[in-house]
Structure formats: structure tokens, C-alpha cells
Design an enzyme around this catalytic site. Sequence first.
Site, PDB file in Angstrom:
ATOM      1  N   LYS A  10       0.922  -1.156   0.007  1.00  0.00           N
ATOM      2  CA  LYS A  10       0.041   0.158  -0.088  1.00  0.00           C
ATOM      3  C   LYS A  10       0.543   1.474  -0.412  1.00  0.00           C
ATOM      4  O   LYS A  10       2.301   1.133   0.067  1.00  0.00           O
ATOM      5  CB  LYS A  10      -0.815  -0.098   1.225  1.00  0.00           C
ATOM      6  CG  LYS A  10      -1.836  -1.509   1.251  1.00  0.00           C
ATOM      7  CD  LYS A  10      -2.835  -1.185   2.755  1.00  0.00           C
ATOM      8  CE  LYS A  10      -3.816  -1.906   2.769  1.00  0.00           C
ATOM      9  NZ  LYS A  10      -4.721  -2.111   3.870  1.00  0.00           N
ATOM     10  N   TYR A  50     -12.013  -2.428  -2.567  1.00  0.00           N
ATOM     11  CA  TYR A  50     -13.142  -2.874  -1.360  1.00  0.00           C
ATOM     12  C   TYR A  50     -14.291  -2.149  -1.383  1.00  0.00           C
ATOM     13  O   TYR A  50     -14.871  -2.314  -0.725  1.00  0.00           O
ATOM     14  CB  TYR A  50     -11.529  -1.793  -0.607  1.00  0.00           C
ATOM     15  CG  TYR A  50     -10.921  -1.646  -0.046  1.00  0.00           C
ATOM     16  CD1 TYR A  50     -10.626  -2.677   0.545  1.00  0.00           C
ATOM     17  CD2 TYR A  50      -9.667  -0.957  -0.406  1.00  0.00           C
ATOM     18  CE1 TYR A  50      -8.929  -3.169   0.939  1.00  0.00           C
ATOM     19  CE2 TYR A  50      -8.864  -0.555  -0.450  1.00  0.00           C
ATOM     20  CZ  TYR A  50      -8.375  -1.791   0.456  1.00  0.00           C
ATOM     21  OH  TYR A  50      -7.207  -2.385   1.212  1.00  0.00           O
ATOM     22  N   PHE A  58     -15.137   3.409   7.606  1.00  0.00           N
ATOM     23  CA  PHE A  58     -13.434   3.551   7.136  1.00  0.00           C
ATOM     24  C   PHE A  58     -13.311   3.899   5.533  1.00  0.00           C
ATOM     25  O   PHE A  58     -12.734   3.714   5.251  1.00  0.00           O
ATOM     26  CB  PHE A  58     -12.501   3.051   8.024  1.00  0.00           C
ATOM     27  CG  PHE A  58     -13.109   1.157   7.270  1.00  0.00           C
ATOM     28  CD1 PHE A  58     -12.890   0.569   6.039  1.00  0.00           C
ATOM     29  CD2 PHE A  58     -13.527   0.406   8.845  1.00  0.00           C
ATOM     30  CE1 PHE A  58     -12.808  -0.118   6.069  1.00  0.00           C
ATOM     31  CE2 PHE A  58     -13.807  -0.300   8.463  1.00  0.00           C
ATOM     32  CZ  PHE A  58     -13.305  -1.651   7.252  1.00  0.00           C
ATOM     33  N   ARG A  86      -1.764 -14.798   4.043  1.00  0.00           N
ATOM     34  CA  ARG A  86      -2.408 -13.685   4.904  1.00  0.00           C
ATOM     35  C   ARG A  86      -1.858 -14.129   6.534  1.00  0.00           C
ATOM     36  O   ARG A  86      -1.484 -13.660   7.197  1.00  0.00           O
ATOM     37  CB  ARG A  86      -3.832 -13.986   5.026  1.00  0.00           C
ATOM     38  CG  ARG A  86      -4.737 -13.869   4.199  1.00  0.00           C
ATOM     39  CD  ARG A  86      -5.290 -12.353   3.885  1.00  0.00           C
ATOM     40  NE  ARG A  86      -6.004 -13.053   5.234  1.00  0.00           N
ATOM     41  CZ  ARG A  86      -6.877 -10.782   5.333  1.00  0.00           C
ATOM     42  NH1 ARG A  86      -6.563 -10.450   4.606  1.00  0.00           N
ATOM     43  NH2 ARG A  86      -7.598 -11.384   6.349  1.00  0.00           N
ATOM     44  N   THR A  92      -5.648  -7.835  10.554  1.00  0.00           N
ATOM     45  CA  THR A  92      -5.782  -6.386  10.160  1.00  0.00           C
ATOM     46  C   THR A  92      -5.331  -5.614  10.777  1.00  0.00           C
ATOM     47  O   THR A  92      -4.595  -4.794  10.106  1.00  0.00           O
ATOM     48  CB  THR A  92      -7.642  -6.126  10.076  1.00  0.00           C
ATOM     49  OG1 THR A  92      -7.588  -7.015   9.311  1.00  0.00           O
ATOM     50  CG2 THR A  92      -7.616  -4.939   9.079  1.00  0.00           C
ATOM     51  N   ARG A 103       2.911  -6.631   9.756  1.00  0.00           N
ATOM     52  CA  ARG A 103       2.134  -5.925  10.223  1.00  0.00           C
ATOM     53  C   ARG A 103       3.148  -5.721  11.791  1.00  0.00           C
ATOM     54  O   ARG A 103       2.641  -4.748  11.644  1.00  0.00           O
ATOM     55  CB  ARG A 103       0.933  -6.314   9.429  1.00  0.00           C
ATOM     56  CG  ARG A 103       0.371  -5.786   8.811  1.00  0.00           C
ATOM     57  CD  ARG A 103      -0.986  -6.286   8.673  1.00  0.00           C
ATOM     58  NE  ARG A 103      -1.976  -6.068   7.038  1.00  0.00           N
ATOM     59  CZ  ARG A 103      -3.058  -6.427   6.115  1.00  0.00           C
ATOM     60  NH1 ARG A 103      -3.604  -7.107   7.571  1.00  0.00           N
ATOM     61  NH2 ARG A 103      -3.770  -5.784   5.890  1.00  0.00           N
ATOM     62  N   ASN A 113      -1.568  -0.176   7.859  1.00  0.00           N
ATOM     63  CA  ASN A 113      -0.451  -2.053   7.845  1.00  0.00           C
ATOM     64  C   ASN A 113      -0.125  -2.328   6.952  1.00  0.00           C
ATOM     65  O   ASN A 113      -0.561  -2.996   6.268  1.00  0.00           O
ATOM     66  CB  ASN A 113      -1.806  -1.989   8.001  1.00  0.00           C
ATOM     67  CG  ASN A 113      -3.139  -2.451   7.526  1.00  0.00           C
ATOM     68  OD1 ASN A 113      -3.151  -2.285   6.119  1.00  0.00           O
ATOM     69  ND2 ASN A 113      -4.575  -3.333   7.217  1.00  0.00           N
ATOM     70  N   HIS A 116      -1.497  -5.560   1.141  1.00  0.00           N
ATOM     71  CA  HIS A 116      -2.903  -6.401   1.583  1.00  0.00           C
ATOM     72  C   HIS A 116      -2.403  -7.443   0.695  1.00  0.00           C
ATOM     73  O   HIS A 116      -1.885  -7.663   0.124  1.00  0.00           O
ATOM     74  CB  HIS A 116      -3.934  -6.039   0.535  1.00  0.00           C
ATOM     75  CG  HIS A 116      -5.099  -6.085  -0.225  1.00  0.00           C
ATOM     76  ND1 HIS A 116      -5.970  -6.643   0.710  1.00  0.00           N
ATOM     77  CD2 HIS A 116      -5.568  -7.265  -1.263  1.00  0.00           C
ATOM     78  CE1 HIS A 116      -7.078  -7.438  -0.519  1.00  0.00           C
ATOM     79  NE2 HIS A 116      -6.117  -7.642  -0.939  1.00  0.00           N
ATOM     80  N   GLU A 127      -9.573  -9.923  -7.193  1.00  0.00           N
ATOM     81  CA  GLU A 127      -8.670  -9.289  -7.264  1.00  0.00           C
ATOM     82  C   GLU A 127      -7.296  -9.313  -8.143  1.00  0.00           C
ATOM     83  O   GLU A 127      -7.054  -8.433  -8.757  1.00  0.00           O
ATOM     84  CB  GLU A 127      -7.912  -9.476  -5.938  1.00  0.00           C
ATOM     85  CG  GLU A 127      -9.595  -8.621  -4.390  1.00  0.00           C
ATOM     86  CD  GLU A 127      -9.511  -8.570  -3.331  1.00  0.00           C
ATOM     87  OE1 GLU A 127      -8.514  -9.072  -3.069  1.00  0.00           O
ATOM     88  OE2 GLU A 127      -9.943  -8.794  -2.265  1.00  0.00           O
TER      89      GLU A 127
HETATM   90  P1  IDP Z   1      -7.560  -6.936   5.903  1.00  0.00           P
HETATM   91  O1  IDP Z   1      -6.897  -5.855   4.870  1.00  0.00           O
HETATM   92  O2  IDP Z   1      -7.131  -7.541   7.136  1.00  0.00           O
HETATM   93  O3  IDP Z   1      -7.992  -8.147   5.071  1.00  0.00           O
HETATM   94  P2  IDP Z   1     -10.639  -5.578   5.925  1.00  0.00           P
HETATM   95  O4  IDP Z   1     -10.945  -6.223   7.129  1.00  0.00           O
HETATM   96  O5  IDP Z   1     -10.239  -6.363   4.889  1.00  0.00           O
HETATM   97  O6  IDP Z   1      -8.568  -5.712   6.302  1.00  0.00           O
HETATM   98  O7  IDP Z   1     -10.144  -4.349   5.529  1.00  0.00           O
HETATM   99  C1  IDP Z   1      -9.720  -3.433   4.276  1.00  0.00           C
HETATM  100  C2  IDP Z   1      -8.232  -2.553   5.313  1.00  0.00           C
HETATM  101  O8  IDP Z   1      -9.115  -1.486   5.408  1.00  0.00           O
HETATM  102  C3  IDP Z   1      -7.386  -2.248   6.104  1.00  0.00           C
HETATM  103  O9  IDP Z   1      -6.795  -3.776   5.885  1.00  0.00           O
HETATM  104  C4  IDP Z   1      -7.048  -1.765   6.875  1.00  0.00           C
HETATM  105  O10 IDP Z   1      -6.361  -0.836   6.328  1.00  0.00           O
HETATM  106  C5  IDP Z   1      -8.471  -0.859   6.758  1.00  0.00           C
HETATM  107  N1  IDP Z   1      -9.579  -0.859   7.823  1.00  0.00           N
HETATM  108  C6  IDP Z   1     -10.204  -2.062   8.469  1.00  0.00           C
HETATM  109  N2  IDP Z   1     -10.491  -1.778   9.170  1.00  0.00           N
HETATM  110  C7  IDP Z   1     -10.321  -0.670   9.640  1.00  0.00           C
HETATM  111  C8  IDP Z   1     -10.745  -0.134  10.696  1.00  0.00           C
HETATM  112  O11 IDP Z   1     -11.599  -0.322  12.189  1.00  0.00           O
HETATM  113  N3  IDP Z   1     -10.475   1.762  10.590  1.00  0.00           N
HETATM  114  C9  IDP Z   1      -9.330   2.041   9.882  1.00  0.00           C
HETATM  115  N4  IDP Z   1      -9.085   1.492   8.731  1.00  0.00           N
HETATM  116  C10 IDP Z   1      -9.665   0.046   9.028  1.00  0.00           C
HETATM  117 MG    MG Z   2      -9.479  -7.912   3.657  1.00  0.00          MG
END
Ligand code: IDP
Ligand code: MG
Length: 150
Positions: A10, A50, A58, A86, A92, A103, A113, A116, A127
Amino acid sequence: MAERTLVLVKPDGVQRGLVGEVITRLERRGLKLVGMKLMQVSDELARQHYGEHVDRPFFGGLVQFITSSPIVAMAWEANNAAEIVRSTMGQTNPANSPAGTIRGDLGIDIGRNLVHGSDSPESAEREVNLFFRPEELLSYERAMEPWIVE
Ligand code: IDP
Ligand code: MG
């Protein structure tokens, strides 16, 4: 063919000079790199990618962030590629990610983080096809393959 999964470094990872670090970790784990490009994500692509999060608070910030600066998109191949990526990435939220994960070692904030990784083989297929045209994905043999997979 083995499973393929999408990995994005990212904008925070590119800006912090961690592209090589992420690639190194996935290479050393044993996954095979089959596609890679530096790109600027459009608003449209970000919203498609997304889409599952469209109703989350968010979402706007996430789209803004992922389109704010270049990313590196990669496709990696292995048996169970999505699951393996993963587990290499961590949770996350970097704050909850174990040391030894990307991470957990490199981040502290959920909104920064670094990477992706597709969350299932089905997401991975969707994707990878969103970010790569078929001719951008290469098939090739690695001489060391039998030293990685029995
Ligand atoms: P992932 O990247 O581990 O699959 P997802 O739940 O798919 O996590 O969320 C996508 C992205 O959205 C996360 O990687 C993170 O950057 C962002 N994100 C998820 N939850 C939050 C939050 O509560 N606050 C801010 N950003 C979030
Ligand atoms: Mg995800």
C-alpha cells in the site's frame, strides 16, 4: 496450476521504502512471483477492490488512502497461496499482529498496515483479475521448486 493471490504494498509501504522487505519475505517463504507492477490506483479501482467495505465508516478514508500515492501490485503463486500470504502478513491491526509477521514487525496502526492480501481463494481470483490483465501474469518453472514443495 497452483492458486494465485493478490498482494498490494500500500502507499505507506512504498513511501516508507518497504517494497523490497515485503517481496523478500514472500520470496523467502517460498511463494512464486507471477505478476508485479508499480501503479497509481484510480478511485474506480479502489471502490471495486474494497467493495465489500462500502458501508463501513472507514470506507471513504480507505479509498482516499489507497489512491493517495503509488502502490505495488503483485500476484504470488503457491498451494493455498491466499492463506499462506495472510499468515505471513499478520492480523488486520498491526497492534494485534505477532512479531515475525509483516504487519507485526513493521506497523502499529490499522489504517497504515502496509499490505493487502486476498482473504480467500475466491477473493484472490477476483482481485488478481481486477489488477492484472491475463498477459501480465507469467507461468514459468523454478529450478528450486522441489526444494520448497515435496
Ligand atoms: P484486511 O486488509 O486484513 O483484509 P479488511 O477487514 O479487509 O482487512 O479491511 C481492509 C482494510 O481497511 C484494512 O487493511 C485496513 O487498512 C482498513 N481498515 C479495516 N478496519 C479498519 C478500521 O477499523 N479503521 C481504519 N481502517 C480500517
Ligand atoms: Mg480484506
